[in-house]
Write an enzyme that holds these catalytic residues in place. Structure first.
Site, PDB file in Angstrom:
ATOM      1  N   GLU A 136      -7.998   3.712 -10.561  1.00  0.00           N
ATOM      2  CA  GLU A 136      -7.092   3.784  -9.409  1.00  0.00           C
ATOM      3  C   GLU A 136      -5.771   4.388  -9.866  1.00  0.00           C
ATOM      4  OE1 GLU A 136      -4.425   0.631  -6.810  1.00  0.00           O
ATOM      5  OE2 GLU A 136      -6.458   0.030  -7.378  1.00  0.00           O
ATOM      6  N   GLU A 150       4.156   3.213  -4.101  1.00  0.00           N
ATOM      7  CA  GLU A 150       3.838   1.834  -3.726  1.00  0.00           C
ATOM      8  C   GLU A 150       5.113   0.997  -3.762  1.00  0.00           C
ATOM      9  OE1 GLU A 150       0.468  -1.538  -4.789  1.00  0.00           O
ATOM     10  OE2 GLU A 150       1.162  -0.199  -6.380  1.00  0.00           O
TER      11      GLU A 150
END
Length: 411
Positions: A232, A237
């Site tokens: 990932e 974020e």
């Protein structure tokens, strides 16, 4: 010739006399010849042991004493001496051989030789969302959301696109008195690109980032069906009020470490990318406060550039006023961009085996493992799920706005 003793005694007798040292002396003995007296012996004999000239006796020899052994000859060394010598040798060996090897190892760094990139895919304009699949259902990360399909997202105006922008947002219409209400989660969207990638240069034009209490938005790449096996990559974020900047993170299976030389401007958070360590925090890099949230949006956002190749994964973040001209000209050259915001080299992580078959994902999660886990420390009111369920107006800033996504492949 005649004999004569000046102190005559009877023939055959000896006359002695004692001197001051109480030793005996011989009386002078004389003979006479025709020419007169001749003294043959006069005075006492030499005293070989007198105090004026004493010769010491030879030293007594110790028959058990061995000759001293030369220190430089190993034949004479004892076990203790050998142990000390071996220890010193090992220390010298470490200094001479091991230390230089470790220094070289600590300074290993991949060769990011410039690659020639050409445009492969583009997500832009009114067809932006046509290139994505809509994830439907509950959130895999235990978020307090209902991810809706494309038809429902269109009906609720949660995704829409124009010639120059694409928007993805959280629902603000459902409140406590709505039927149904949001007591089991608020409507939101998660889209995943239909195309999967194994490497490339990704240019993301980001005009607005979502923020607000309870939010957990992300722009990332993953193989949803094979996580964490295929890795990932989190490009953008943040959680809740998002006041401390953007975070870029890798999540992997075992044997992917970033405790190596890295060249980046961001701040390292963790070095172990393995998903079971640190509550799946991954190996994150944090950037400045103005790289996400209110400050970022007020500056009209900017561009995120992700280079993913066997040598490593690097991420650059450019403000709207500092986007490199080669990006604007659609001929990007990362070798001219200077220090990356985040650097994940392949030194102790085989990039090609840890990252593959990944889709581009955009979503806005609510609460969940991350935002919910730190909600109490975020300065937000109530608790995460109650706040999300009962305050629809709190999510007016919880939306993504993009210009275009461009994916380049090395030729």
């Amino acid at each position: 010739m005649g004999w004569e003793n000046s102190n005559y005694q009877a023939p055959g007798s000896r006359t002695t006399r004692t001197n001051r040292t109480n030793r005996t002396e011989l009386t002078p003995f004389q003979v006479r010849d025709s020419n007169g007296q001749v003294e043959l012996l006069s005075g006492s004999p030499p005293d070989y042991y007198s105090s004026e000239r004493q010769i010491p006796p030879p030293p007594r020899r110790n028959m058990t004493q061995q000759p001293s052994a030369p220190w430089w000859n190993p034949r004479y060394w004892r076990k203790r001496t050998w142990a000390i010598a071996v220890t010193i040798f090992i220390i010298i060996l470490v200094i001479v051989i091991v230390v230089p090897v470790e220094v070289v190892k600590a300074n290993r760094y991949p060769d990011y030789t410039a690659l020639n990139y050409s445009l492969a895919d583009e997500y832009t304009g009114t067809t932006f969302f046509d290139n994505f699949n809509y994830f439907e259902g509950y959130d895999p990360a235990e978020g307090f959301v209902h991810y809706v399909p494309q038809a429902r997202a269109t009906q609720l105006n949660l995704t829409y696109a124009s010639s120059d922008s694409a928007v993805l947002r959280v629902d603000t219409s459902v409140g406590p008195s709505s039927v149904p209400d949001a007591s089991t989660g608020r409507f939101s969207v998660r889209v995943e690109s239909k195309t999967q990638y194994d490497n490339g240069l990704f240019i993301f034009d980001v005009k607005h980032t979502p923020y607000g209490c309870g939010t957990w938005p992300a722009l990332w790449l993953v193989d949803s069906n094979n996580w964490p096996t295929n890795g990932e990559i989190d490009v953008m974020e943040a959680v809740n009020q998002a006041s401390d900047g953007n975070q870029m993170t890798l999540h992997t299976t075992d044997n992917c470490q970033m405790n190596v030389k890295r060249i980046m401007s961001g701040t390292n958070l963790n070095t172990n990318c393995y998903n079971v360590t640190n509550d799946n925090a991954g190996c994150g890099v944090k950037t400045a406060a103005d790289t996400y949230g209110t400050a970022y949006n007020d500056a009209q956002g900017g561009v995120m550039a992700l280079e993913w190749r066997d040598e490593g994964i690097r991420v650059w973040q450019f403000g709207r006023s500092s986007i490199p001209s080669d990006i604007s000209a659609r001929s990007p050259d990362p070798s001219t961009w200077g220090t990356a915001s985040a650097d994940f080299p392949n030194t102790n992580c085989d990039i090609s085996s840890h990252f593959r078959n990944q889709s581009i994902i955009v979503n806005i999660d609510l609460c969940g493992q991350y935002a919910g886990g730190v909600y109490a420390d975020s300065g937000c009111p109530s608790n995460c799920t109650d706040y999300v369920a009962n305050n629809p107006d709190a999510f007016t800033n919880a939306f993504w706005e993009f210009g275009a996504f461009e994916v380049y492949k090395a030729s």
